[in-house]
Design a protein around this motif. Sequence first.
Motif, PDB file in Angstrom:
ATOM      1  N   LEU A  77      30.925  -0.574  39.578  1.00 55.68           N
ATOM      2  CA  LEU A  77      30.393   0.162  40.722  1.00 55.68           C
ATOM      3  C   LEU A  77      29.859  -0.811  41.754  1.00 55.68           C
ATOM      4  N   GLN A  81      27.044   2.734  45.104  1.00 53.46           N
ATOM      5  CA  GLN A  81      27.519   3.687  44.118  1.00 53.46           C
ATOM      6  C   GLN A  81      26.573   3.715  42.914  1.00 53.46           C
ATOM      7  N   ALA A  84      23.422   5.614  43.808  1.00 51.84           N
ATOM      8  CA  ALA A  84      23.664   7.060  43.808  1.00 51.84           C
ATOM      9  C   ALA A  84      23.735   7.583  42.372  1.00 51.84           C
ATOM     10  N   LEU A  85      24.450   6.885  41.497  1.00 55.03           N
ATOM     11  CA  LEU A  85      24.548   7.291  40.098  1.00 55.03           C
ATOM     12  C   LEU A  85      23.163   7.340  39.465  1.00 55.03           C
ATOM     13  N   TRP A  91      28.193   9.939  42.723  1.00 55.04           N
ATOM     14  CA  TRP A  91      28.481   8.690  43.422  1.00 55.04           C
ATOM     15  C   TRP A  91      29.861   8.710  44.087  1.00 55.04           C
ATOM     16  N   VAL A  94      29.726   9.449  47.769  1.00 54.44           N
ATOM     17  CA  VAL A  94      29.063   8.490  48.653  1.00 54.44           C
ATOM     18  C   VAL A  94      30.132   7.789  49.477  1.00 54.44           C
TER      19      VAL A  94
END
Length: 106
Positions: A77, A81, A84-85, A91, A94
């Motif tokens: 990632l 990302q 966001a996760l 994610w 995003v």
Amino acid sequence: MAGDPVGFRKGHDGLAALVQGHLRQKPFDGSVYLFRAKRADRLKLIYWDVSGLVMAYKRLEDNSFRWPAIKNGVMRLEIAQFEALFAGLDWQRVRPLEVSGLSAAE
């Protein structure tokens, strides 16, 4: 990110050993290594911060994490990302903001 779920009884040393043995990476290189439980609502991460090995655990209360696809046994990632996760967001949704080219400095 480890592709397969891991037993969440593992602590700092057990996860570092997985990074070294299973992922064939160096657990003390400053990278963040993320592990998921069998239940998709839990994750652990470890990283080295020059003074010691840090481990964090997160459990979502009402949802589960959206995990990326596994490629060659590992998931990768970008920083945004990952953020966001970790925040419990999807994610995959995003997206970078589109910026039109500037013609001159303001």
